[in-house]
Scaffold this motif. Sequence first.
Motif, short mmCIF file in Angstrom:
data_model
loop_
_atom_site.label_atom_id
_atom_site.label_comp_id
_atom_site.label_asym_id
_atom_site.label_seq_id
_atom_site.Cartn_x
_atom_site.Cartn_y
_atom_site.Cartn_z
N GLY A 102 0.83 -1.17 0.07
CA GLY A 102 0.07 0.07 0.12
C GLY A 102 0.91 1.33 0.06
O GLY A 102 1.90 1.22 0.15
N ILE A 103 0.30 2.24 -0.06
CA ILE A 103 0.83 3.60 0.00
C ILE A 103 0.25 4.43 1.02
O ILE A 103 -0.77 4.57 1.42
CB ILE A 103 0.45 4.28 -1.44
N GLU A 104 1.51 5.02 1.72
CA GLU A 104 1.13 5.98 2.96
C GLU A 104 0.80 7.21 2.49
O GLU A 104 1.62 7.85 1.83
CB GLU A 104 2.19 5.73 4.11
N MET A 105 -0.37 7.78 2.68
CA MET A 105 -0.92 9.04 2.34
C MET A 105 0.02 9.97 3.39
O MET A 105 -0.90 10.50 4.42
CB MET A 105 -2.17 9.45 2.38
N ASN A 106 1.21 10.47 3.29
CA ASN A 106 1.93 11.32 3.90
C ASN A 106 1.93 12.90 3.42
O ASN A 106 1.50 12.95 2.26
CB ASN A 106 3.29 10.82 4.21
N ARG A 107 2.79 13.56 3.92
CA ARG A 107 2.82 15.00 3.39
C ARG A 107 3.18 15.03 1.90
O ARG A 107 2.81 15.96 0.99
CB ARG A 107 3.36 15.83 4.44
N LYS A 108 4.34 14.27 1.88
CA LYS A 108 5.04 14.44 0.72
C LYS A 108 4.17 13.81 -0.55
O LYS A 108 4.05 14.39 -1.64
CB LYS A 108 6.14 13.55 0.70
N VAL A 109 3.48 12.76 -0.40
CA VAL A 109 2.49 12.35 -1.41
C VAL A 109 1.49 13.24 -1.50
O VAL A 109 1.16 13.41 -2.79
CB VAL A 109 2.15 10.63 -0.79
N LYS A 110 1.08 13.70 -0.55
CA LYS A 110 -0.33 14.51 -0.81
C LYS A 110 0.31 15.96 -1.62
O LYS A 110 -0.22 16.35 -2.46
CB LYS A 110 -0.93 15.06 0.48
N ARG A 111 1.44 16.25 -1.34
CA ARG A 111 1.90 17.60 -1.97
C ARG A 111 2.24 17.46 -3.38
O ARG A 111 1.70 18.05 -4.17
CB ARG A 111 3.07 18.19 -1.24
N ILE A 112 2.76 16.27 -3.91
CA ILE A 112 3.27 16.04 -4.98
C ILE A 112 1.80 15.70 -5.75
O ILE A 112 1.57 16.25 -6.97
CB ILE A 112 4.26 14.64 -5.06
N GLY A 113 0.93 15.09 -5.29
CA GLY A 113 -0.47 14.54 -5.78
C GLY A 113 -1.30 15.83 -6.28
O GLY A 113 -1.79 15.85 -7.33
N CYS A 114 -1.37 16.64 -5.07
CA CYS A 114 -2.15 17.89 -5.48
C CYS A 114 -1.71 18.52 -6.52
O CYS A 114 -2.14 19.42 -7.24
CB CYS A 114 -2.32 18.61 -4.00
N SER A 115 -0.52 18.86 -6.38
CA SER A 115 0.52 19.70 -7.34
C SER A 115 0.10 19.24 -9.00
O SER A 115 -0.07 19.97 -9.62
CB SER A 115 1.96 19.81 -7.21
N ASN A 116 0.31 17.85 -8.90
CA ASN A 116 0.29 17.18 -10.42
C ASN A 116 -1.26 17.40 -10.68
O ASN A 116 -1.56 17.71 -11.97
CB ASN A 116 0.72 15.91 -10.44
N ILE A 117 -2.33 17.25 -9.96
CA ILE A 117 -3.68 17.30 -10.42
C ILE A 117 -3.93 18.91 -10.77
O ILE A 117 -4.73 18.93 -11.59
CB ILE A 117 -4.88 16.62 -9.16
N LYS A 118 -3.39 19.79 -9.95
CA LYS A 118 -3.71 21.09 -10.30
C LYS A 118 -3.25 21.40 -11.80
O LYS A 118 -3.84 21.90 -12.41
CB LYS A 118 -3.04 21.96 -9.38
N ASP A 119 -2.11 20.84 -12.09
CA ASP A 119 -1.27 21.09 -13.18
C ASP A 119 -2.19 20.36 -14.35
O ASP A 119 -2.49 21.06 -15.22
CB ASP A 119 0.08 20.46 -13.24
N LEU A 120 -2.60 19.16 -14.24
CA LEU A 120 -3.50 18.53 -15.07
C LEU A 120 -4.73 19.20 -15.38
O LEU A 120 -5.14 19.33 -16.64
CB LEU A 120 -3.79 17.05 -14.66
N VAL A 121 -5.51 19.43 -14.50
CA VAL A 121 -6.66 20.36 -14.55
C VAL A 121 -6.34 21.64 -15.20
O VAL A 121 -7.07 22.16 -16.07
CB VAL A 121 -7.34 20.52 -13.11
N GLU A 122 -5.49 22.55 -14.83
CA GLU A 122 -5.23 23.76 -15.21
C GLU A 122 -4.78 23.67 -16.73
O GLU A 122 -4.89 24.46 -17.59
CB GLU A 122 -4.18 24.52 -14.76
#
Length: 87
Positions: A1-21
């Motif tokens: 599994g994947i631990e949803m830590n600050r780093k995973v969340k920061r990277i994921g949020c940034s990439n989703i924001k970029d994909l949407v924009e």
Amino acid sequence: GIEMNRKVKRIGCSNIKDLVERDQIDIVDADTIVEFSTFIAKGNSYEASDGNHDDLVMNFVLFGWFVDCFVIDLWLILGGENDAKID
């Protein structure tokens, strides 16, 4: 599994924001759109605003992290080194 830590969340949020924009991902589910509209920055992290949920959004965040960690490797495995560079 994947631990949803600050780093995973920061990277994921940034990439989703970029994909949407960049219009590279369409979010069409009404419930997910509502959750995105209540997903806010809080301190050094992101979460649903008070009284709201972020279960659907967090799936996109995990996908955003996955894209960052695995897409380039998959692209190379599939022979992408001979294709044009990914933007």
